[in-house]
Design an enzyme around this catalytic site. Sequence first.
Site, PDB file in Angstrom:
ATOM      1  N   TYR A  89      39.673-113.879 -58.472  1.00  0.00           N
ATOM      2  CA  TYR A  89      40.706-114.769 -57.937  1.00  0.00           C
ATOM      3  C   TYR A  89      40.069-116.101 -57.551  1.00  0.00           C
ATOM      4  CZ  TYR A  89      44.338-111.103 -57.158  1.00  0.00           C
ATOM      5  OH  TYR A  89      45.290-110.126 -57.283  1.00  0.00           O
ATOM      6  N   TYR A  93      43.548-111.338 -43.667  1.00  0.00           N
ATOM      7  CA  TYR A  93      43.195-110.658 -44.924  1.00  0.00           C
ATOM      8  C   TYR A  93      42.024-111.357 -45.612  1.00  0.00           C
ATOM      9  CZ  TYR A  93      43.395-109.048 -49.738  1.00  0.00           C
ATOM     10  OH  TYR A  93      43.047-108.558 -50.972  1.00  0.00           O
ATOM     11  N   ARG A 140      41.375-102.752 -60.507  1.00  0.00           N
ATOM     12  CA  ARG A 140      42.799-102.373 -60.603  1.00  0.00           C
ATOM     13  C   ARG A 140      42.981-100.865 -60.654  1.00  0.00           C
ATOM     14  NH1 ARG A 140      45.057-106.721 -58.492  1.00  0.00           N
ATOM     15  NH2 ARG A 140      44.434-108.607 -59.597  1.00  0.00           N
ATOM     16  N   ARG A 143      34.098-107.772 -46.251  1.00  0.00           N
ATOM     17  CA  ARG A 143      33.912-106.706 -47.251  1.00  0.00           C
ATOM     18  C   ARG A 143      32.924-107.148 -48.321  1.00  0.00           C
ATOM     19  NH1 ARG A 143      39.095-104.331 -50.464  1.00  0.00           N
ATOM     20  NH2 ARG A 143      39.506-106.567 -50.675  1.00  0.00           N
ATOM     21  N   GLU A 183      54.385-103.208 -52.514  1.00  0.00           N
ATOM     22  CA  GLU A 183      53.138-102.854 -53.197  1.00  0.00           C
ATOM     23  C   GLU A 183      53.193-101.356 -53.486  1.00  0.00           C
ATOM     24  OE1 GLU A 183      49.413-104.528 -51.685  1.00  0.00           O
ATOM     25  OE2 GLU A 183      48.509-102.535 -51.801  1.00  0.00           O
TER      26      GLU A 183
END
Length: 342
Positions: free
Chosen positions: A210, A150, A223, A157, A330
Amino acid sequence: MSPQGPLAVAYLDPARLQLQDAGWKDGILGAVCYGGQARSAPADDWPSALVGTPRVDAPGDLCELWLSPGPIRSGAGQGVAYRCTDDLLFGVVMESQVEGSEAAAWVQVAAERGYGRLFALVGALGYPNLVRTWNYFSEINTDERGLERYRRFNAGRQDAFLAAGRSVTAGVPAACALGVGGQPLTIAFLAARCPVLAIENPRQVSAYRYPAEYGPRSPTFSRATLLRLPGQEVLFLSGTASIGGHRTLHPGDVAAQTRETLANLQAVLDAASRVTEGPAFALDSLYLKVYLRDPADLEAVRAVLTQELGPGHSAVYLQADICRADLLVEIEATVGLQVQIQ
Ligand code: 3EB
């Protein structure tokens, strides 16, 4: 299928697609088909993502169809099949695993290439604003040469955003990223001609901020995003989990993680309700897509949703690996469009 605004969504069993009238396809922008049995796309003449997430609450597969009254045009560019209206473009990018020397950091290379193709396509066609991306690939929590897959995906990305000259903080899309066994990197996306409003959650550090303990490059998503179409506002809520600030809360306790996730979704809805031109968004009116790491958690999660949202809420449950090893659940949702469930 005649949506009332420029965008609508339908959920149905792909086995039923063949039974419809010939003209019904005209209103489809694209499809995301979820399920362990989804071996082939419902049709090959529009963009389709096949996502091997088994459905855990019902037999059969779940096909999510993105709909518009059109007119819709079809095309392909950068190896990406797409369908578009004057306002919106839906497409699916796939990157298969490469054998050989590159395979070591495969997901990182694939994410950079896949997003690179996506940005080249939407830039050339004039739909520069990414609204929503759905990201699926295999073994999301596996260590790949010293870095979790990830985290490698996040690096690839973000590099693609930077290479395309895009901000990696302002106006980034709503998203989800899930692990699915045997899945090539599959990115379904919705892009718009018009600007998109990104919304953050005051209970959480923005994912694009983060700290480095979650990987060398931060995840590039908002979000939620609010899409203002003629006569319609659509809110896309990203995959949302039991994270407070930047930390995972309630490890090992799926019921508590579910409650925390609902509190986060509520906070995002509250933030969106402050900027919408329409009525406030309500949690119990959402159609939820719930990803469970362990299908055995179905009843525990469903009990919390029923308690918090009432027995009339709508949710579908899929099995997938969540992008932090300590997250068990999730939840994502979209609101403001007509949902047809068949
Ligand atoms: C989180 O809040 C949980 O990397 O695109 C949620 C939604 C998550 C999107 C992504 C990751 C992504 O960090 C994980």
